[in-house]
Design a protein around this motif. Structure first.
Motif, PDB file in Angstrom:
ATOM      1  N   ARG A   1      47.149  38.188  44.144  1.00 17.81           N
ATOM      2  CA  ARG A   1      46.714  39.583  44.259  1.00 17.81           C
ATOM      3  C   ARG A   1      46.278  40.137  42.909  1.00 17.81           C
ATOM      4  NH1 ARG A   1      44.555  43.321  43.786  1.00 17.81           N
ATOM      5  NH2 ARG A   1      44.740  45.390  44.745  1.00 17.81           N
ATOM      6  N   LEU A   2      47.000  39.835  41.854  1.00 22.70           N
ATOM      7  CA  LEU A   2      46.593  40.279  40.535  1.00 22.70           C
ATOM      8  C   LEU A   2      45.253  39.665  40.142  1.00 22.70           C
ATOM      9  CD1 LEU A   2      49.986  40.077  38.608  1.00 22.70           C
ATOM     10  CD2 LEU A   2      48.766  42.161  39.227  1.00 22.70           C
ATOM     11  N   ALA A   3      45.107  38.362  40.374  1.00 21.53           N
ATOM     12  CA  ALA A   3      43.880  37.675  39.991  1.00 21.53           C
ATOM     13  C   ALA A   3      42.679  38.124  40.817  1.00 21.53           C
ATOM     14  CB  ALA A   3      44.074  36.163  40.133  1.00 21.53           C
ATOM     15  N   ALA A   4      42.930  38.728  41.975  1.00 16.95           N
ATOM     16  CA  ALA A   4      41.822  39.169  42.839  1.00 16.95           C
ATOM     17  C   ALA A   4      41.051  40.339  42.244  1.00 16.95           C
ATOM     18  CB  ALA A   4      42.359  39.540  44.221  1.00 16.95           C
ATOM     19  N   ASP A   5      41.614  41.030  41.263  1.00 16.20           N
ATOM     20  CA  ASP A   5      40.888  42.104  40.579  1.00 16.20           C
ATOM     21  C   ASP A   5      39.883  41.483  39.613  1.00 16.20           C
ATOM     22  OD1 ASP A   5      42.230  44.079  41.917  1.00 16.20           O
ATOM     23  OD2 ASP A   5      43.736  44.370  40.357  1.00 16.20           O
ATOM     24  N   ARG A   6      38.634  41.750  39.823  1.00 15.33           N
ATOM     25  CA  ARG A   6      37.569  41.084  39.083  1.00 15.33           C
ATOM     26  C   ARG A   6      37.523  41.464  37.609  1.00 15.33           C
ATOM     27  NH1 ARG A   6      33.783  38.859  42.713  1.00 15.33           N
ATOM     28  NH2 ARG A   6      34.057  39.552  44.881  1.00 15.33           N
ATOM     29  N   ASP A   7      38.081  42.623  37.257  1.00  9.27           N
ATOM     30  CA  ASP A   7      37.945  43.106  35.881  1.00  9.27           C
ATOM     31  C   ASP A   7      39.048  42.626  34.959  1.00  9.27           C
ATOM     32  OD1 ASP A   7      39.835  44.597  37.257  1.00  9.27           O
ATOM     33  OD2 ASP A   7      39.480  46.401  36.065  1.00  9.27           O
ATOM     34  N   LYS A   8      39.935  41.751  35.451  1.00  7.32           N
ATOM     35  CA  LYS A   8      41.037  41.256  34.610  1.00  7.32           C
ATOM     36  C   LYS A   8      41.108  39.735  34.707  1.00  7.32           C
ATOM     37  CE  LYS A   8      43.690  45.520  35.155  1.00  7.32           C
ATOM     38  NZ  LYS A   8      42.734  46.186  36.059  1.00  7.32           N
ATOM     39  N   LYS A   9      41.548  39.115  33.612  1.00 10.10           N
ATOM     40  CA  LYS A   9      41.631  37.661  33.556  1.00 10.10           C
ATOM     41  C   LYS A   9      43.086  37.245  33.330  1.00 10.10           C
ATOM     42  CE  LYS A   9      38.873  37.556  30.035  1.00 10.10           C
ATOM     43  NZ  LYS A   9      38.028  37.054  28.919  1.00 10.10           N
ATOM     44  N   TYR A  10      43.518  36.236  34.067  1.00  5.99           N
ATOM     45  CA  TYR A  10      44.920  35.829  34.009  1.00  5.99           C
ATOM     46  C   TYR A  10      45.055  34.363  33.607  1.00  5.99           C
ATOM     47  CZ  TYR A  10      46.334  40.179  36.175  1.00  5.99           C
ATOM     48  OH  TYR A  10      46.572  41.510  36.409  1.00  5.99           O
ATOM     49  N   VAL A  11      46.142  34.089  32.897  1.00  8.53           N
ATOM     50  CA  VAL A  11      46.515  32.738  32.531  1.00  8.53           C
ATOM     51  C   VAL A  11      47.983  32.556  32.902  1.00  8.53           C
ATOM     52  CG1 VAL A  11      47.095  33.460  30.165  1.00  8.53           C
ATOM     53  CG2 VAL A  11      46.645  31.045  30.649  1.00  8.53           C
ATOM     54  N   THR A  12      48.353  31.374  33.359  1.00 10.37           N
ATOM     55  CA  THR A  12      49.743  31.121  33.712  1.00 10.37           C
ATOM     56  C   THR A  12      50.053  29.644  33.507  1.00 10.37           C
ATOM     57  OG1 THR A  12      51.448  31.527  35.397  1.00 10.37           O
ATOM     58  CG2 THR A  12      49.362  30.627  36.169  1.00 10.37           C
ATOM     59  N   MET A  13      51.289  29.277  33.768  1.00  3.16           N
ATOM     60  CA  MET A  13      51.737  27.896  33.599  1.00  3.16           C
ATOM     61  C   MET A  13      52.134  27.334  34.959  1.00  3.16           C
ATOM     62  SD  MET A  13      54.144  28.530  30.228  1.00  3.16           S
ATOM     63  CE  MET A  13      54.279  26.821  29.698  1.00  3.16           C
ATOM     64  N   TYR A  14      52.050  26.014  35.071  1.00  2.00           N
ATOM     65  CA  TYR A  14      52.490  25.379  36.312  1.00  2.00           C
ATOM     66  C   TYR A  14      53.030  23.988  35.984  1.00  2.00           C
ATOM     67  CZ  TYR A  14      48.848  21.809  36.965  1.00  2.00           C
ATOM     68  OH  TYR A  14      48.070  20.691  36.850  1.00  2.00           O
ATOM     69  N   ARG A  15      53.717  23.426  36.950  1.00  2.00           N
ATOM     70  CA  ARG A  15      54.273  22.090  36.771  1.00  2.00           C
ATOM     71  C   ARG A  15      53.464  21.106  37.601  1.00  2.00           C
ATOM     72  NH1 ARG A  15      60.584  20.269  37.928  1.00  2.00           N
ATOM     73  NH2 ARG A  15      60.363  18.074  37.334  1.00  2.00           N
ATOM     74  N   LYS A  16      52.952  20.057  36.968  1.00  2.00           N
ATOM     75  CA  LYS A  16      52.145  19.073  37.666  1.00  2.00           C
ATOM     76  C   LYS A  16      52.954  18.373  38.746  1.00  2.00           C
ATOM     77  CE  LYS A  16      48.492  17.679  34.475  1.00  2.00           C
ATOM     78  NZ  LYS A  16      47.860  16.523  33.797  1.00  2.00           N
ATOM     79  N   SER A  17      52.273  17.995  39.812  1.00  2.00           N
ATOM     80  CA  SER A  17      52.896  17.253  40.898  1.00  2.00           C
ATOM     81  C   SER A  17      52.280  15.860  40.993  1.00  2.00           C
ATOM     82  CB  SER A  17      52.705  17.998  42.231  1.00  2.00           C
ATOM     83  OG  SER A  17      53.167  17.215  43.314  1.00  2.00           O
ATOM     84  N   ARG A  18      53.080  14.893  41.362  1.00  2.00           N
ATOM     85  CA  ARG A  18      52.563  13.537  41.582  1.00  2.00           C
ATOM     86  C   ARG A  18      51.908  13.407  42.946  1.00  2.00           C
ATOM     87  NH1 ARG A  18      57.584   9.758  39.287  1.00  2.00           N
ATOM     88  NH2 ARG A  18      57.522  10.538  37.123  1.00  2.00           N
TER      89      ARG A  18
END
Length: 306
Positions: free
Chosen positions: A140-157
């Motif tokens: 929902r946050l990323a759906a706003d076109r005027d803002k850019k987001y970065v986050t972290m994730y854990r890779k999956s095999r």
């Protein structure tokens, strides 16, 4: 693992993924109330089985709410599983629904706090603890076109999970593997990207300090304090909650944490845990109790899950 595309699943080894993807596409267009009914039924059935997830959830709730009677803990577990069923089915909306549907599915409150901080010229870290609506809140946050987001994730095999994880970037967000260097995160924040940070993870004793969480010394990383200090960022708490009766979700942004960061990362980390604990107490049925939050113990103490 490199980026996984749909072509990967043309191999017979991965044909199992096609029914899963088709089901998620169907769920992405189902009315919210239908997802609610199906999810509640799915969660209720899942709560009957003595799985590892149920055992971990029961133990976590016992540790965090020792004054609750056995009956009340069981009722809390039941509500948690039912809402988790709805959250699982909502992943179809998160990963495949168009931008406009996600905006309808998730009501956003408190956006003025984010806009005010950005207008002041400060950088922003969004503090998003592990509630079961966490995933769709990020969309929902990323759906706003005027803002850019970065986050972290854990890779999956698992190629299917890795493909679905990368669907989170479809609105332009950047994802950094959590075991990689922090330099891309710091650079992105300084360049004006908003960091969507998932704080309450057990990264082991070497990467953590032990600070209280529900009165229990809990391995917690000091990353939030260090990032806020190095990027001059305000920290805005963000809680995504499931609304009752199939009315979707509500994402609520809160005012920036006061007096944060300080010169003491350990005190800042304790402050963070105290804030998370406050929100868990407000809606305990929606915290991610399946996760072994107290896995790492100080001074080689015995495991709390045995």
């Amino acid at each position: 693992m490199a980026f996984v595309s749909l072509k990967t699943f043309l191999h017979p080894r991965y044909w199992y993924a096609w029914p899963v993807l088709a089901l998620m596409l169907i769920m992405s267009w189902m009315p919210s109330r239908v997802l609610w009914v199906l999810g509640i039924c799915l969660g209720s059935i899942a709560s009957w089985f003595p799985t590892h997830n149920r055992r971990f959830a029961e133990r976590n709730i016992e540790l965090c709410f020792p004054n609750l009677t056995l009956l009340k803990r069981r009722l809390l577990i039941k509500r948690h599983f039912r809402l988790s069923g709805f959250a699982i089915l909502s992943l179809g909306v998160s990963w495949f629904a168009p931008r406009w549907r996600i905006k309808r599915f998730v009501t956003m409150r408190g956006q003025q706090y984010l806009d005010e901080v950005l207008a002041s010229g400060k950088k922003v870290i969004v503090l998003a603890p592990h509630f079961i609506g966490l995933d769709i809140g990020g969309f929902r946050l990323a759906a706003d076109r005027d803002k850019k987001y970065v986050t972290m994730y854990r890779k999956s095999r698992n190629p299917l999970l890795e493909y679905l994880f990368h669907r989170r970037s479809r609105f332009g967000s950047i994802f950094v593997e959590r075991m990689a260097s922090l330099k891309p995160i710091i650079r992105a924040i300084r360049d004006g990207w908003i960091f969507y940070y998932l704080p309450d993870q057990d990264m082991g004793e070497r990467a953590s300090v032990f600070v209280p969480f529900f009165g229990i010394p809990t391995a917690t990383v000091t990353l939030l304090s260090r990032l806020a200090e190095s990027t001059n960022a305000a920290v805005l708490p963000c809680i995504t909650r499931i609304l009752p009766g199939g009315r979707g979700y509500e994402l609520r942004l809160y005012p920036p944490l006061e007096n944060f960061p300080t010169t003491d990362p350990m005190a800042d980390t304790a402050h963070m845990n105290k804030e998370i604990e406050k929100w868990v107490r407000e809606m305990p049925e929606q915290y991610l109790w399946f996760y072994r939050r107290f896995k790492t113990r100080p001074n080689n103490e015995p495991s709390l899950y045995e």
